[in-house]
Design an enzyme around this catalytic site. Structure first.
Site, PDB file in Angstrom:
ATOM      1  N   THR A  59      -8.240  53.789  16.664  1.00  0.00           N
ATOM      2  CA  THR A  59      -7.876  55.211  16.556  1.00  0.00           C
ATOM      3  C   THR A  59      -6.386  55.272  16.232  1.00  0.00           C
ATOM      4  O   THR A  59      -5.746  54.237  16.067  1.00  0.00           O
ATOM      5  CB  THR A  59      -8.149  55.957  17.883  1.00  0.00           C
ATOM      6  N   CYS A  60      -5.849  56.500  16.174  1.00  0.00           N
ATOM      7  CA  CYS A  60      -4.419  56.625  15.855  1.00  0.00           C
ATOM      8  C   CYS A  60      -3.569  55.972  16.933  1.00  0.00           C
ATOM      9  O   CYS A  60      -2.480  55.507  16.656  1.00  0.00           O
ATOM     10  CB  CYS A  60      -3.986  58.075  15.774  1.00  0.00           C
ATOM     11  N   ASN A  61      -4.070  55.967  18.149  1.00  0.00           N
ATOM     12  CA  ASN A  61      -3.241  55.510  19.255  1.00  0.00           C
ATOM     13  C   ASN A  61      -3.596  54.138  19.797  1.00  0.00           C
ATOM     14  O   ASN A  61      -2.927  53.655  20.693  1.00  0.00           O
ATOM     15  CB  ASN A  61      -3.319  56.517  20.409  1.00  0.00           C
ATOM     16  N   GLY A 209      -5.003  65.943   3.336  1.00  0.00           N
ATOM     17  CA  GLY A 209      -5.953  64.950   3.837  1.00  0.00           C
ATOM     18  C   GLY A 209      -6.970  65.625   4.748  1.00  0.00           C
ATOM     19  O   GLY A 209      -6.716  66.717   5.270  1.00  0.00           O
ATOM     20  N   GLU A 212      -9.810  63.588  10.838  1.00  0.00           N
ATOM     21  CA  GLU A 212     -10.448  64.364  11.916  1.00  0.00           C
ATOM     22  C   GLU A 212      -9.442  65.229  12.675  1.00  0.00           C
ATOM     23  O   GLU A 212      -9.659  66.427  12.876  1.00  0.00           O
ATOM     24  CB  GLU A 212     -11.135  63.381  12.873  1.00  0.00           C
TER      25      GLU A 212
END
Lengths: 489, 294
Positions: A59-61, A209, A212
């Site tokens: 994920t992003c993190n 973009g 999500e």
């Protein structure tokens, strides 16, 4: 079987390192290759094919790698501890020969068995998220699971682990108020916008973009009544699809990705969440634009990892840039209430993790149970055939039924021997008493169905109501596992 | 009782309103604004009595002049607060009114007789316009400071509050500085605490203050020449006033023509206000003779 989790997250590492890792596992193909290579490198190192199951959470993190490894390693020895070996292999794969760097070593954490399960449940329940209680993480983990299934990397252990994690996350959300306070990235983005702009209703939003998080943030801004939204994406179809999702909102315009910079002169809020590896909006792009805007302030939110907006842009007057880490830190300072709920939620995850480990430990008894059951069944079948003159199918059914009834209590006790009779090795006793074949690998193909049956109905006909609830849960997961296994086979 | 002793009544009430922020735990705004409005009403009554004493000629002692300036500043603050629904303006700008009241108390209260020959309506216009202009720029100065402070927080991304935890019942802290901080947060998180409105209000101050200052200076020059019969001699007050005017003229031009806003506009506002302070200093204290008071 050992469960190992290694990886890095927003707490253990900075955004630069997360970017580095993220780039290496950005696409499905890269992730597939990553798992294949890690398995191969591990085999070369150990000399055996021990990694049975694997999954990647990206994920992003965070970027976390989950493995189910056969056997158990020697924890005291660094060279034979599978977790350390895997971690080093991954670090070498991601960062080259620099992998022994102390900073990198400390960024990558390792969890094993119970700790790993508990950590995974905490992550899935959004207790380890940058924004405690945010709902996106569950969806992301479900996607990771689907992908792992698609790659055929999951098996009995990880299937159960993921389903149990989803169940745990659901429990946390329903039994605590973790999701009640409206703090999320999108909420924070709107609140930050309110610190810059007086009236959001006359502001225009550019969604760059269709990631999500960007999508969710855009919806949140729409709820706040922004005047217009521009959507752009490299793949135009995705932008069209997103526009369709925003069904009730009329002021939306799809623009060509090559012309988005023209909109920067009129848009007040820019949400950027593309999958690009480099900066999409650069310092030199914004400088002339801010002049064209006659110094009207512009609020840029970069929710992508790797980042898509040059951080230097924040130095330009009247330009306010926040990336995912900035928003995360702000939220962290604003989350007193959720933290209290998180403490309660962690107890739930611990409870579920213990439950999972009990199940996992009970798996050790499966070969013995299969053998015992088979032996008793065979004896009964042979003896019954001597005295009952009937069809073989009927005799088999009677034999099965009696076997189940006789062995239910002993099997339950054997399965729970490691938990309920701490130290008392019932399995060994059963092996000796019934003179069972000790070779685990000797479970015949015919017995595989029996094995599944045992997994399926471990607590067959238990009378107590508490146990019934557990049975329902176990049955649900076991059925799911069997369904998945059948599909795979 | 000396008239200027009455100045203490609004002063005490303004100070009391801040004490409310220190002691009061729940819903501080109502009590705070009650004391502020009460103080303003009393201040208005005092200024009316004070001006009536001098038959509204505006040839009034310096202390009353400063008291009048404080009253105009407070009036503008309240008008902006009501117009823009920005509660925080009162909380941040009232200390300047308090400072004005304190200065007025210690300022000399001798009657002025030197300029009696001047047409009274022009003098009233000069004084009211200059004081209104100065007050608007004072407010612009406060708004600029808040802007710079808030912008810095946004740029550095530090101490940004997005959730108001003031209703968190679990807080065990009893009173005092915690309340003060919490109550300030309450104002800062309220409506209108944003850069765009701060900049917009700053611009409004400039748009109203600049014509007032210009007209006030023009009338002042006319009065000065009429009083001293010499247009040629340039006094320091006129130079400083002119520099102040130039700063604000430049700021207004940049805003209208080039769309200057934000940080730079706020800095220019602050520079203009420093020049006003110098002008006031020159007018009243440092070189009173140059203004024609002596």
């Amino acid at each position: 079987m050992e469960i190992i989790i290694t990886g890095l997250n927003h707490k253990s590492s900075d955004i630069f390192h997360r970017e580095e890792v993220s780039k290496k596992i950005l696409t499905k193909e890269l992730r597939s290759k990553f798992i294949f290579d890690i398995k191969q490198l591990f085999n070369e190192e150990i000399g055996k094919q021990l990694i049975q199951e694997s999954a990647i959470i990206s994920t992003c993190n965070r970027a976390e790698f989950i493995f189910a490894v056969s056997g158990s390693s020697n924890n005291s020895n660094k060279n034979t501890d599978y977790a350390i070996i895997i971690k080093n292999i991954i670090l070498r794969y991601l960062f080259g020969n620099n992998f022994e760097n102390e900073e990198l070593q400390s960024m990558f954490y390792i969890y094993k068995n119970f700790e790993a399960v508990r950590h995974f449940f905490i992550v899935t329940s959004s207790l380890d998220s940058m924004i405690i209680g945010e709902p996106q993480i569950l969806g992301q983990i479900k996607e990771s699971y689907n992908e792992a299934c698609e790659f055929k990397n999951t098996g009995l252990i990880l299937n159960k682990l993921f389903h149990k994690a989803f169940y745990c996350a659901k429990r946390v959300r329903t039994e605590t108020k973790i999701a009640a306070a409206p703090v999320s990235i999108s909420y924070a983005a709107v609140e930050l916008a309110k610190k810059i702009f007086n009236d959001i209703s006359n502001k225009k939003v550019l969604l760059l973009g269709t990631g999500e998080m960007g999508k969710i943030a855009a919806k949140h801004f729409i709820k706040q009544g922004v005047s217009e939204i521009f959507i752009t994406n490299r793949t135009k179809e995705k932008a069209v699809k997103l526009a369709e999702e925003l069904d009730g909102y009329d002021s939306k315009t799809i623009i060509d990705f090559n012309e988005y910079y023209k909109i920067l002169t009129v848009a007040d809020i820019v949400l950027c969440s593309t999958g690009a590896e480099t900066y999409v909006i650069k310092y030199e792009d914004i400088q002339p634009i801010i002049k064209m805007r006659k110094q009207k302030p512009i609020f840029l939110i970069d929710i992508s990892v790797p980042r898509n907006i040059d951080p230097e842009i924040n130095k330009i007057s009247n330009v306010y840039l926040f990336d995912i880490d900035d928003i995360g830190k702000i939220i962290e300072n604003n989350l007193d209430v959720r933290q209290q709920e998180a403490d309660f939620a962690e107890k739930i995850t611990e409870e579920e993790a213990k439950d999972f480990m009990d199940w996992k430990n009970s798996l050790n008894a499966v070969p013995i149970i299969v053998n015992l059951r088979s032996k008793v069944n065979d004896i009964l079948f042979t003896e019954l055939r001597k005295y009952i003159n009937n069809k073989d199918e009927n005799i088999e059914a009677i034999a099965n039924s009696i076997t189940n009834k006789i062995l239910h209590e002993p099997i339950t006790k054997i399965k729970r021997s490691e938990i309920d009779f701490n130290g008392l090795n019932l399995m060994e006793a059963v092996k000796i008493l019934f003179d069972l074949d000790l070779n685990i690998g000797s479970v015949s193909k015919e017995n595989k169905e029996t094995k599944k049956e045992i997994l399926n109905c471990g607590d067959y006909s238990n009378d107590s109501s508490d146990s019934n609830n557990n049975n329902e849960k176990n049955d649900y997961y076991n059925n799911k596992i069997i369904q998945l296994n059948n599909k795979k086979s | 009782m000396i008239f200027k002793n009455y100045y203490f009544i609004p002063l005490a009430l303004y100070v009391l309103s801040y004490a409310v922020l220190y002691f009061k735990k729940d819903n501080p705004y109502k009590s705070f604004i009650f004391f502020i409005y009460s103080a303003f009403i009393i201040q208005s009554a005092i200024i009316f009595i004070g001006l009536d004493k001098y038959h509204f000629t505006m040839i009034i002692p310096i202390d009353l002049m400063i008291f009048l300036n404080s009253w105009i500043l407070m009036l503008i603050i309240i008008l902006f607060e009501l117009l823009y629904k920005a509660k925080y303006i009162v909380i941040y700008a009232t200390p300047l009114v308090i400072a004005g009241l304190l200065i007025s108390y210690f300022a000399p209260s001798a009657d002025i007789t030197a300029i009696l020959r001047v047409d009274s309506w022009l003098l009233i216009a000069h004084i009211v316009l200059i004081l209104a202009g100065d007050s608007l720029f004072t407010l612009a100065f406060i708004l600029s400071l808040i802007y710079i402070f808030q912008e810095r927080k946004l740029k550095l991304k530090k101490n940004l509050k997005i959730v108001n935890n003031s209703n968190n019942k679990s807080s065990n802290t009893k009173a005092g500085l915690f309340n003060l901080r919490k109550n300030f947060n309450y104002f800062n998180l309220g409506n209108g605490y944003n850069l765009e409105l701060l900049d917009n209000m700053n611009y409004q101050c400039l748009k109203l203050g600049f014509p007032a200052l210009t007209a006030g200076i023009v009338i002042g020059i006319y009065l000065s020449s009429a009083l001293f019969k010499s247009m040629s001699s340039v006094k320091p007050i006129e130079i400083i006033s002119f520099i102040t005017w130039l700063i604000y003229a430049f700021l207004l031009h940049e805003r209208v023509a080039k769309g200057l806003r934000g940080n730079k506009a706020a800095l220019l506002s602050i520079a203009g206000f420093i020049m006003i302070l110098l002008a006031v200093g020159f007018s009243f204290y440092l070189f009173p003779e140059f203004h024609g008071f002596k």
